[in-house]
Design an enzyme around this catalytic site. Structure first.
Site, short mmCIF file in Angstrom:
data_model
loop_
_atom_site.label_atom_id
_atom_site.label_comp_id
_atom_site.label_asym_id
_atom_site.label_seq_id
_atom_site.Cartn_x
_atom_site.Cartn_y
_atom_site.Cartn_z
N GLU A 40 0.87 -1.23 0.09
CA GLU A 40 -0.04 0.12 -0.06
C GLU A 40 0.96 1.27 -0.09
OE1 GLU A 40 -1.76 1.24 4.11
OE2 GLU A 40 -1.95 -1.10 3.93
N GLU A 76 -6.98 11.01 6.64
CA GLU A 76 -7.26 9.57 6.74
C GLU A 76 -8.51 9.33 6.18
OE1 GLU A 76 -5.36 6.95 7.92
OE2 GLU A 76 -3.71 8.41 8.57
#
Length: 461
Positions: free
Chosen positions: A267, A330
């Protein structure tokens, strides 16, 4: 006669642009995936997501953070390669072989091969948890899952691994100094790497230049033209932070004798919205990072310590997730909004789908010094741009994997053999490949858009 030559040149330019687009498309397919997170209350049904990825994008790899049967089943008969995850809390249970066998029979066997499951990940960033039970259970858990797959004759088709954060390194700068944290290196990582080598599985890492950069290193993190970072030990120059992070991992693997193991980027990504104090958190920066990332990891150039490689890479994330805790960023790492419209475009939509991309996606990607020109345009150096900056532009563009052969010796654009002439070709090649947005010709304010075709002789722009 001049009109005929201009028309011919224009045709050649169009053909060249199409070939660039096709070569980029070919490179992306099979190596670029997305992380499909679901910490949200407004996401579309998994069946719609699977169909969207299959029909609208060129992404054919998806990493899941669990083994949700609804999602796994949704990808049946799509051919999209799926990676599933055993959550951290189940790792101690997997040290029991019978539990591992039951987990595989429950979460894998009912859906395979209709769903193209290629990998099982054991937890996520386990070493960074500092949980002694989880860490001690990690390698036995991988081994038991592999044994369970062997018992079903699936071990050659489904591999087992685990992703790590860069926190497993005690040193990473310069890249040649990379080494694993003392205590983890021989007690955990060496047995883990031996397992990965024996099973032909990759070492998976989660590098995030976003979390490692500052205002001073933003260009370096975003693959923009920059002064670079020089590694005195290897005498190698680094033009982007991701290469430095990957080579730090390579150096750490080399110390333990495991340079033959593939590295997969499990990721990485960049948020499009953040809190006011955060630097470079906007849609334009996110598009630049992920777009440049995509081109770089599929170019075959590799890194300074790992040349001539491509890297299987999973962008974080598929969607913005509105229920994730923490700072604003986030919740805004997604390539797409929950309604499946792009937050920004980076070249992963199929050509037939791009017409549906909103002209002003939200958040707006603001161009730099917008120029009101119409028709065919080109990007060239400004008259006051100095040679050092232009050389940096050449290094940056060619380092991304964009075709710079025409300005190499014996190429049709090699002469005149000057930095300015070579920079003109490279900057324009980048501008055309990126989609001809005004900000794609900024190059730290050394580039300008023109409507005058700079092609000459057999050198076609």
């Amino acid at each position: 006669m001049e009109k005929i030559n201009r028309a011919t040149a224009t045709s050649l330019i169009i053909v060249h642009s199409l070939l660039v687009a096709v070569s980029l498309l070919r490179g992306v397919q099979g190596t670029i995936g997305v992380n499909y997170g679901t910490v949200s209350n407004n996401l579309p049904p998994p069946s719609e997501v699977a169909r969207f990825l299959l029909e609208t994008t060129i992404i054919n790899r998806v990493r899941l953070f669990d083994a949700d049967p609804t999602i796994i089943q949704a990808f049946a008969h799509t051919g999209i390669a799926i990676t599933v995850t055993v959550p951290n809390e189940l790792i101690p249970d997997l040290t029991n072989l019978s539990f591992a066998q039951k987990w595989v029979k429950t979460n894998i066997l009912p859906y395979y091969p209709d769903t193209n499951i290629i990998r099982i990940l054991v937890g996520n960033e386990v070493l960074s948890t500092a949980n002694k039970l989880l860490i001690a259970s990690l390698v036995p858990s991988l081994q038991n899952l592999h044994t369970a797959l062997v018992g079903l004759s699936l071990d050659r088709r489904i591999k087992v691994s685990t992703p790590h954060s860069l926190g497993i390194l005690s040193s990473s700068s310069p890249p040649s100094s990379g080494k694993f944290r003392k205590g983890y290196d021989t007690a955990v990582l060496k047995p883990l790497l031996s397992f990965l080598r024996a099973t032909n599985s990759p070492f998976m890492i989660n590098p995030y230049p976003f979390f490692g950069c500052s205002a001073d290193t933003l260009d370096y993190a975003l693959f923009r033209p920059n002064s670079g970072a020089f590694d005195e030990k290897t005498q190698l120059m680094y033009t982007n932070m991701l290469d430095g992070q990957l080579d730090a991992i390579f150096s750490a693997l080399k110390l333990l004798g495991f340079i033959d193991i593939d590295i997969v980027i499990a990721e990485t990504g960049w948020p499009s919205v953040g809190d006011p104090a955060q630097v470079g958190v906007d849609a334009r920066s996110a598009a630049q990072y992920n777009g440049n990332l995509l081109r770089h990891v599929t170019s075959g150039i590799g890194t300074p310590l790992m040349p001539n490689r491509t890297f299987e890479t999973y962008i974080f994330a598929l969607f913005n997730e509105n229920l994730k805790p923490g700072p604003t960023c986030e919740r805004n790492f997604g390539l797409f909004k929950p309604d499946m419209t792009p937050v920004y475009e980076i070249g992963i939509l199929r050509p037939t789908a791009r017409t549906s991309v909103p002209g002003n996606p939200s958040p707006v990607v603001a161009p730099i010094n917008p120029v009101p020109v119409k028709g065919k345009n080109w990007c060239l150096p400004k008259s006051d741009a100095n040679a050092d900056d232009l050389q940096s532009n050449i290094d940056y563009v060619c380092g991304l994997g964009i075709d710079c052969r025409p300005i190499q010796e014996r190429g049709p654009c090699f002469f005149p053999n000057t930095v300015r002439a070579h920079a003109a070709y490279a900057m324009n090649a980048y501008y055309q490949a990126m989609g001809r947005e005004t900000y794609d010709c900024d190059f730290k304010q050394t580039g300008a858009i023109t409507a005058v075709d700079p092609s000459y002789g057999s050198c076609k722009y």
